[in-house]
Design a protein around this motif. Structure first.
Motif: not given
Length: 315
Positions: A36-49
């Motif tokens: 998928s082009s979508l991921i759901e997670s409990t991991v929080k990261i800066d998307p700009s990484r």
């Protein structure tokens, strides 16, 4: 009482040639990958990484229907800040039909009207997103990714054989998925492409190279972006100390690559100073990596036309 969710949704985009690298980065950052082009997670990261992440939605509310989301939002108050609601569309839904522009704006207005606060459609302090997932609707704070790697393409000095800033940024994420309390090294740093990406993420990394001509170039490239990092004139065989991870882009030029004995010496040296190594190579060197005492625990490729680099995660 509205239900709270400690979940984060990320959307991804990548070129067909980047799919393997993108999925390797996914596995490193989130522990799994997806078609998928979508991921759901409990991991929080800066998307700009990530060079592949478009955005992050911090899920606040989830419901079976849009009407239920609107009901949950009644009474939500935003004080001291302006806001805007954005409808996020993605094509991974079964039986998906594209939502028209007018319908998207209508949904944004209906959801925004449930929130108590000041709307600013041009320069809001806060962005919120409403999105349809496979089996539910979600609402949450919206964070757009910034293409920081793209800005780094404009460094003063470039090498034709260096990694692109986009690939370098993904490789850094693969090597260092969690930034805190990590000590990293790039012992064949060249012009500093990997160092710039890592330092811009706040990673504790040092660089070295045995070429006296490239060390000043790496320092200049790092300083150009207002970053601070150590670059030493040193052969990989002379590296001392111990690091959590090393990123090694195996040296080569357009005419030749290192002979196997020299590559093995480099890998054995890395084994002595790093717990984990991410190797970038244009050759298949699995047998050398195993001979040096490493196990390849994951892998991917970065393609550009007919040119392919292997990315090997070794522990």
């Amino acid at each position: 009482m509205a239900q709270q969710h400690n979940k984060f949704i990320y959307t991804f985009t990548c070129h067909e040639d980047e799919l393997s690298l993108c999925r390797l980065e996914m596995r490193s950052l989130f522990g799994f990958d997806t078609d998928s082009s979508l991921i759901e997670s409990t991991v929080k990261i800066d998307p700009s990484r990530s060079p592949f992440i478009n955005e992050r939605i911090d899920v606040l509310y989830r419901a079976d229907s849009l009407a239920e989301i609107a009901q949950q939002l009644k009474g939500l108050s935003i004080e001291g800040a302006t806001f805007k609601v954005l409808f996020i569309e993605h094509a991974d839904l079964a039986g998906y039909t594209k939502v028209s522009f007018d319908e998207r704006r209508k949904i944004e207005r209906e959801i925004g009207q449930q929130i108590i606060g000041k709307v600013d459609l041009v320069h809001p302090n806060l962005m919120f997103a409403i999105m349809k997932c496979q089996d539910s609707w979600v609402f949450g704070q919206y964070i757009k990714s910034e293409s920081i790697w793209f800005l780094h393409q404009n460094k003063p000095k470039n090498y034709s054989t260096a990694l692109s800033t986009r690939v370098a940024r993904a490789v850094v994420n693969i090597a260092v998925p969690e930034v805190d309390n990590i000590k990293a090294i790039d012992p064949c740093c060249g012009s500093g492409t990997v160092l710039v990406e890592a330092l811009s993420m706040g990673i504790n990394i040092v660089g070295s190279d045995n070429n006296p001509l490239v060390c000043p170039i790496a320092r200049e490239n790092i300083a150009y972006f207002g970053l601070k990092g150590e670059v030493s004139l040193k052969d990989i065989l002379d590296v001392t100390g111990f690091y959590d991870v090393a990123i090694i882009d195996m040296p080569y030029n357009l005419c030749s690559v290192l002979d196997p004995d020299k590559q093995l010496d480099m890998l054995r040296s890395a084994r002595s100073f790093a717990r984990k190594v991410v190797v970038v190579t244009i050759e298949t060197i699995d047998y050398l990596i195993e001979k040096a005492g490493f196990e390849i625990v994951d892998r991917g490729v970065a393609k550009k036309g007919s040119f392919t680099r292997q990315i090997l995660v070794c522990e």
